[in-house]
Motif scaffolding. Structure first.
Motif, PDB file in Angstrom:
ATOM      1  N   GLN A  41     -11.508  30.820 -22.999  1.00 11.93           N
ATOM      2  CA  GLN A  41     -11.534  29.608 -23.648  1.00 11.93           C
ATOM      3  C   GLN A  41     -10.753  28.480 -22.599  1.00 11.93           C
ATOM      4  N   SER A  42     -11.689  27.363 -22.340  1.00 13.63           N
ATOM      5  CA  SER A  42     -11.169  26.190 -21.691  1.00 13.63           C
ATOM      6  C   SER A  42     -10.185  25.182 -22.451  1.00 13.63           C
ATOM      7  N   HIS A  43      -9.641  24.255 -22.016  1.00 13.47           N
ATOM      8  CA  HIS A  43      -9.265  23.249 -22.772  1.00 13.47           C
ATOM      9  C   HIS A  43      -9.815  22.463 -23.783  1.00 13.47           C
ATOM     10  N   CYS A  44     -11.004  22.440 -23.745  1.00  9.93           N
ATOM     11  CA  CYS A  44     -11.821  21.730 -24.559  1.00  9.93           C
ATOM     12  C   CYS A  44     -13.342  22.368 -24.467  1.00  9.93           C
ATOM     13  N   GLY A  45     -13.328  23.697 -24.380  1.00  9.07           N
ATOM     14  CA  GLY A  45     -14.651  24.520 -24.459  1.00  9.07           C
ATOM     15  C   GLY A  45     -14.551  25.924 -24.181  1.00  9.07           C
ATOM     16  N   TYR A  46     -15.623  26.670 -24.252  1.00  5.09           N
ATOM     17  CA  TYR A  46     -15.642  28.079 -24.239  1.00  5.09           C
ATOM     18  C   TYR A  46     -16.697  28.530 -23.049  1.00  5.09           C
ATOM     19  N   LEU A  47     -16.370  29.741 -22.114  1.00  2.00           N
ATOM     20  CA  LEU A  47     -17.039  30.400 -21.222  1.00  2.00           C
ATOM     21  C   LEU A  47     -17.387  31.693 -21.903  1.00  2.00           C
ATOM     22  N   GLU A  61     -25.893  36.407 -17.268  1.00  6.51           N
ATOM     23  CA  GLU A  61     -25.335  35.317 -16.788  1.00  6.51           C
ATOM     24  C   GLU A  61     -24.259  34.831 -17.831  1.00  6.51           C
ATOM     25  N   HIS A  62     -23.646  33.432 -17.619  1.00  8.20           N
ATOM     26  CA  HIS A  62     -22.777  33.001 -18.350  1.00  8.20           C
ATOM     27  C   HIS A  62     -22.983  31.827 -19.138  1.00  8.20           C
ATOM     28  N   LEU A  63     -22.496  31.203 -19.979  1.00  6.45           N
ATOM     29  CA  LEU A  63     -22.410  30.073 -20.586  1.00  6.45           C
ATOM     30  C   LEU A  63     -21.679  29.094 -20.949  1.00  6.45           C
ATOM     31  N   LEU A  64     -21.193  27.947 -20.415  1.00  6.60           N
ATOM     32  CA  LEU A  64     -20.169  27.288 -20.740  1.00  6.60           C
ATOM     33  C   LEU A  64     -20.503  26.040 -21.655  1.00  6.60           C
ATOM     34  N   ILE A 122     -18.627  23.404  -9.628  1.00  4.41           N
ATOM     35  CA  ILE A 122     -17.862  24.436 -10.399  1.00  4.41           C
ATOM     36  C   ILE A 122     -18.354  24.858 -11.225  1.00  4.41           C
ATOM     37  N   LEU A 123     -19.306  23.999 -12.168  1.00  4.76           N
ATOM     38  CA  LEU A 123     -20.061  24.334 -13.328  1.00  4.76           C
ATOM     39  C   LEU A 123     -20.972  25.580 -12.816  1.00  4.76           C
ATOM     40  N   ALA A 124     -21.594  25.233 -11.932  1.00  2.77           N
ATOM     41  CA  ALA A 124     -22.798  26.085 -11.203  1.00  2.77           C
ATOM     42  C   ALA A 124     -22.059  27.578 -10.791  1.00  2.77           C
ATOM     43  N   ARG A 125     -20.994  27.685 -10.569  1.00  6.94           N
ATOM     44  CA  ARG A 125     -20.186  28.977 -10.303  1.00  6.94           C
ATOM     45  C   ARG A 125     -19.680  29.658 -11.593  1.00  6.94           C
ATOM     46  N   LEU A 126     -19.205  28.918 -12.541  1.00  3.11           N
ATOM     47  CA  LEU A 126     -18.794  29.576 -13.483  1.00  3.11           C
ATOM     48  C   LEU A 126     -20.123  30.161 -14.381  1.00  3.11           C
ATOM     49  N   GLU A 127     -21.148  29.339 -14.591  1.00 10.79           N
ATOM     50  CA  GLU A 127     -22.423  29.939 -15.222  1.00 10.79           C
ATOM     51  C   GLU A 127     -22.985  30.998 -14.265  1.00 10.79           C
ATOM     52  N   SER A 137      -8.027  22.753 -17.148  1.00 15.40           N
ATOM     53  CA  SER A 137      -8.350  24.241 -17.254  1.00 15.40           C
ATOM     54  C   SER A 137      -8.284  24.606 -15.634  1.00 15.40           C
ATOM     55  N   ALA A 138      -8.095  25.968 -15.290  1.00 19.34           N
ATOM     56  CA  ALA A 138      -8.092  26.769 -14.176  1.00 19.34           C
ATOM     57  C   ALA A 138      -8.920  28.035 -14.232  1.00 19.34           C
ATOM     58  N   ALA A 139      -9.667  28.349 -13.318  1.00 21.33           N
ATOM     59  CA  ALA A 139     -10.588  29.441 -13.244  1.00 21.33           C
ATOM     60  C   ALA A 139     -10.416  30.259 -12.084  1.00 21.33           C
ATOM     61  N   LEU A 140     -10.274  31.667 -12.220  1.00 23.45           N
ATOM     62  CA  LEU A 140      -9.780  32.659 -10.989  1.00 23.45           C
ATOM     63  C   LEU A 140     -11.275  33.181 -10.916  1.00 23.45           C
ATOM     64  N   PHE A 141     -11.913  33.344  -9.542  1.00 25.03           N
ATOM     65  CA  PHE A 141     -13.094  33.861  -9.294  1.00 25.03           C
ATOM     66  C   PHE A 141     -12.698  35.230  -8.684  1.00 25.03           C
ATOM     67  N   ASP A 142     -13.878  36.092  -8.437  1.00 25.00           N
ATOM     68  CA  ASP A 142     -13.639  37.312  -7.916  1.00 25.00           C
ATOM     69  C   ASP A 142     -13.170  37.406  -6.544  1.00 25.00           C
TER      70      ASP A 142
END
Length: 832
Positions: free
Chosen positions: A553-559, A566-569, A583-588, A602-607
């Motif tokens: 969960q982000s502050h106003c969304g879901y990944l 793949e992934h969907l935000l 950033i959106l391209a990396r998340l998805e 929100s904050a996201a940690l990558f591999d």
């Protein structure tokens, strides 16, 4: 009081600094200059013994103006201004900044100007804040590019109105902040600014910033933008999506063509391809070819345009057609990826990789190719995943097949849902009949059975289909026919305003969004039920309808992590919810190793150990806090302000949220902190820690040290920790209850403790069996709230929730009813 003036220098503007080898020695030597007056030498000699910024600044001024010298010496002036700045003089810092960006000397270097500019801006030296805002906006002067930091600095000074407007127009057009819309964009639009008018049209088209979606109002603003290319394209695009409706008139068609043609002339890439589709659908292939060829000549031919050129040229100019196809493929066009792959041996890794990329970009034929390969290898589960994906992307035949399959497997809910999809559309039988010509055997067999029942023209059609044989490469023909069927239909779905509802998720509805706070509901087949305010208008909604699995969960969304790999935000339609495009391209594409949020960021940690942030700047949405605008949280230098930003580029192993702040744990065991009160901790807690525990509702946080102790801090209480437990193997924050932390030791024993009230488990969770042992502890999303999930040794799931100021242990019986979203695939397996 200062007795020298740098006003002549300020008149110039721009720069950044670097010290001479030994400025103080140079300074002492220059006191012997015979050209200086005795009074000047005496003044400087007295001040040099005190090592003051004033004396260095005074000498710098002499060098700059040439006073008392044969001529100005700006090399020496820059070195002295740098020395004076380092001794604390903000005016000299601004002069040093100018010296670097204006090239006063051989030592001038614009990339070193930032620290001097920041020092001057902190002291509110005239114009320096404007330059600092511009530097953050553009990445000039050695500053990192950060639009939020730029805006924070701009709000604190007399920045020209056009600069404010430029920064607002630099924001994502679909997610402008309310401040930008009300203070800058709308007034500029009312004054006739074309770009601002276009942005206001988007606000009404998509119902952004709590506006009611209104296509007529949107079109009015687009018209105010005049001949601005994107606005012309938007007007034509609105008409393009309405083709086939009963109210779409001949005049509408002519206006659509005119608008798209004018937009194409203005250089809008999408307008060329869209207008070509109109021509092709009208039987004007030669005109379409001329148009797209012209687009290529003027450099306005995008990947979709090049793919269409390859199709139009393949019979007459096969070599040129192949060149365009390869170019479209290299630029990522899904159709081109599929078709180039189909020309290769099917068992090559590169073939599968290209077709997979085409599939996750939305190409239905690629999905069916992957489904067929999964069936051939006996992987029925993977085959169903791709069948569901094709059905979600409005492949009517897949919807029909999925309904039959679900019925056989007694998946009654899914059977009913997918049956409603193809029965809802009166195009289903037409689609099957057309796709039968592709040679795809499963479709042709159903078309044969359908036409077999009738006489007349359909009897002739039955005989025709019965005599056909499978094409050698029926995927190619299937893709072409599918594109022909869906070209206009797909464009329908990318336009707002509309809601996605469970009953009719593929039907545009011209109505306002449901703006309640309802969270998305996930079904067992991965389908999501969401209202329109959770559907970003730039994103086709089909991935919402199948294969969504674990979630963060982000502050106003879901990944969501998807079964297709793949992934969907998804996120709300308001400013700050959508990450910056890269950033959106990396998340998805990559997903996030860990995604956390507080109330506004929100904050996201990558591999790879890097961390990205988005959302409110003063809630940590930008690690460059710009908190220096607030006297009680002022940083002392630029290095302090961007220290965390630099550290977040690599070597981070864990992140956690805390009220208006974020924590990051680096590989050495130190904790980084950013947010408006981070200065209390100097932005860092040094130690040997291995895990973090915190949540958005609290201003307290804990960390598990490598020796097993649990240390906790209070944001307002300074950097001294309080140890609340020894030798615990795992720690996790319980959401929303007394600042309570759940801890699981290596034997599986659970302990809860409040670091506010110092309460123990007996008071907080009286119903728990103290002899019970647990194997896993993690955070999950329940009804849109973070909760602590426990898995016992029998693999049964429980979560902890507040109940009348106590904690209650609830068993997870039905994840659909509980709307419980698991945050990892590993834990997701316990539900199957």
């Amino acid at each position: 009081m200062r007795c020298f003036s740098i006003f002549p220098i300020i008149a110039a503007l721009a720069g950044s600094p670097s010290l001479a080898a030994d400025p103080l020695s140079e300074f002492k030597n220059e006191l012997q200059q015979p050209k200086l007056s005795a009074e000047q030498r005496l003044t400087l000699a007295e001040s040099i013994t005190k090592h003051t910024a004033w004396s260095a600044g005074a000498l710098a001024q002499f060098y700059y103006t040439g006073e008392g010298l044969e001529s100005p010496n700006k090399d020496r002036a820059l070195a002295m201004f740098e020395l004076s700045a380092q001794l604390g003089d903000a005016y000299s810092a601004y002069s040093a900044f100018l010296g670097h960006i204006q090239g006063w000397s051989s030592q001038s270097d614009p990339s070193k100007a930032a620290s001097y500019l920041w020092q001057a801006a902190k002291a509110d030296i005239r114009q320096s804040r404007m330059y600092l805002a511009e530097g953050y906006r553009t990445g000039n002067y050695g500053l990192p590019q950060d639009l939020k930091a730029a805006m924070q600095w701009a709000y604190t000074t007399e920045v020209p109105p056009q600069m404010h407007l430029d920064m607002c127009l630099q924001e994502d057009p679909l997610y402008l902040s309310q401040h930008c819309v009300n203070e800058w964009v709308k007034p500029a639009a009312l004054q006739g600014d074309a770009i601002a008018s276009y942005r206001m049209g988007l606000q009404f088209q998509h119902g952004i910033s709590m506006l009611t979606p209104d296509l007529n109002e949107a079109n009015t603003w687009f018209e105010k933008a005049g001949n601005y290319g994107p606005a012309l394209f938007a007007r034509g695009d609105l008409l393009f999506a309405q083709q086939g409706n009963s109210f779409f008139t001949k005049d509408d068609s002519e206006q659509m063509k005119s608008l798209l043609f004018t937009a194409a002339q203005a250089g809008e890439l999408g307008a060329f391809t869209e207008l070509a589709y109109v021509m092709i659908n009208g039987g004007e292939s030669d005109s379409a070819l001329m148009l797209l060829s012209q687009a290529d000549i003027v450099g306005s031919c995008d990947a979709a345009c090049k793919y269409q050129l390859s199709v139009l040229l393949e019979n007459g100019e096969p070599e040129n057609a192949e060149a365009y196809l390869q170019s479209a493929m290299s630029e990522g066009d899904a159709n081109a990826l599929l078709e180039t792959a189909l020309k290769q041996a099917p068992d090559l890794p590169e073939t599968r990789a290209k077709i997979y990329q085409a599939a996750i970009k939305g190409n239905v034929t690629a999905m069916l190719w992957l489904m067929d390969r999964a069936n051939e290898s006996g992987d029925k589960e993977q085959a169903i995943i791709w069948r569901q994906e094709a059905a979600a992307f409005q492949d009517r035949y897949s919807q029909f097949e999925l309904a039959l399959h679900a019925r056989k497997e007694h998946w009654y809910e899914a059977s009913s849902y997918w049956r409603s999809r193809n029965e809802f559309s009166n195009r289903f039988k037409d689609d099957v009949n057309v796709l039968a010509d592709s040679g795809r055997s499963e479709v042709r067999e159903d078309a044969i059975q359908y036409t077999k029942q009738f006489s007349g023209d359909l009897k002739k059609r039955y005989q025709e289909l019965n005599a056909q044989h499978d094409e050698p490469n029926y995927y190619l023909e299937h893709n072409r026919l599918l594109n022909q069927l869906k070209r206009v239909r797909f464009r329908d779905y990318s336009l707002s305003p509309w809601r996605i509802v469970a009953e009719a998720p593929d039907v545009p509805q011209i109505e306002a969004y449901n703006r309640t706070d309802k969270v998305p509901r996930r079904y067992k087949d991965g389908r999501l039920a969401v209202d329109g305010s959770w559907n970003p208008p730039e994103k086709l909604p089909f991935k919402l309808l199948a294969n969504n699995q674990s979630v963060q969960q982000s502050h106003c969304g879901y990944l969501f992590n998807r079964a297709t790999g793949e992934h969907l935000l998804i996120h709300r339609l308001k400013g700050g919810c959508r990450p910056e495009p890269s950033i959106l391209a990396r998340l998805e594409q990559e997903g996030a190793k860990k995604l956390v949020h507080n109330d506004a960021a929100s904050a996201a940690l990558f591999d790879d150990g890097s961390v990205v942030t988005w959302g409110g700047a003063m809630a940590g949405g930008s690690p460059i806090l710009a908190a220096s605008n607030f006297e009680d949280s002022a940083y002392q230098s630029l290095d302090d302000e961007i220290k965390v930003y630099r550290r977040l580029q690599a070597n981070i192993v864990d992140i956690a949220p805390v009220q208006s702040h974020f924590l990051a744990l680096d590989s050495s065991g130190n904790i980084l902190l950013w947010g408006p009160m981070a200065y209390h901790f100097g932005s860092e807690i040094k130690g040997e820690y291995q895990a973090l525990a915190a949540s958005p509702d609290s201003d307290r946080f804990c960390a598990l040290s490598r020796n097993g102790d649990v240390d906790c801090w209070d944001l307002g209480g300074g950097a001294s920790p309080r140890v609340i437990a020894h030798n615990k193997a795992r720690v996790m924050k319980v959401e929303g209850t007394f600042d309570t932390f759940a801890m699981l030791d290596e034997n599986g024993q659970l302990t809860l403790q409040s670091i506010v009230m110092n309460q123990g488990i007996n008071d907080l969770l009286p119903t728990i069996d103290k002899s019970k042992r647990w194997k896993k502890l993690e955070q999950v999303v329940v009804y849109g709230r973070l909760r602590t999930l426990l898995i016992d040794t029998d693999d049964k799931l429980y979560y902890i929730k507040p109940n009348h100021q106590k904690l209650e242990l609830k068993s997870v019986h039905n994840t659909g009813e509980e709307t419980l979203f698991i945050t990892s695939n590993e834990t997701m397996a316990y539900l199957n």
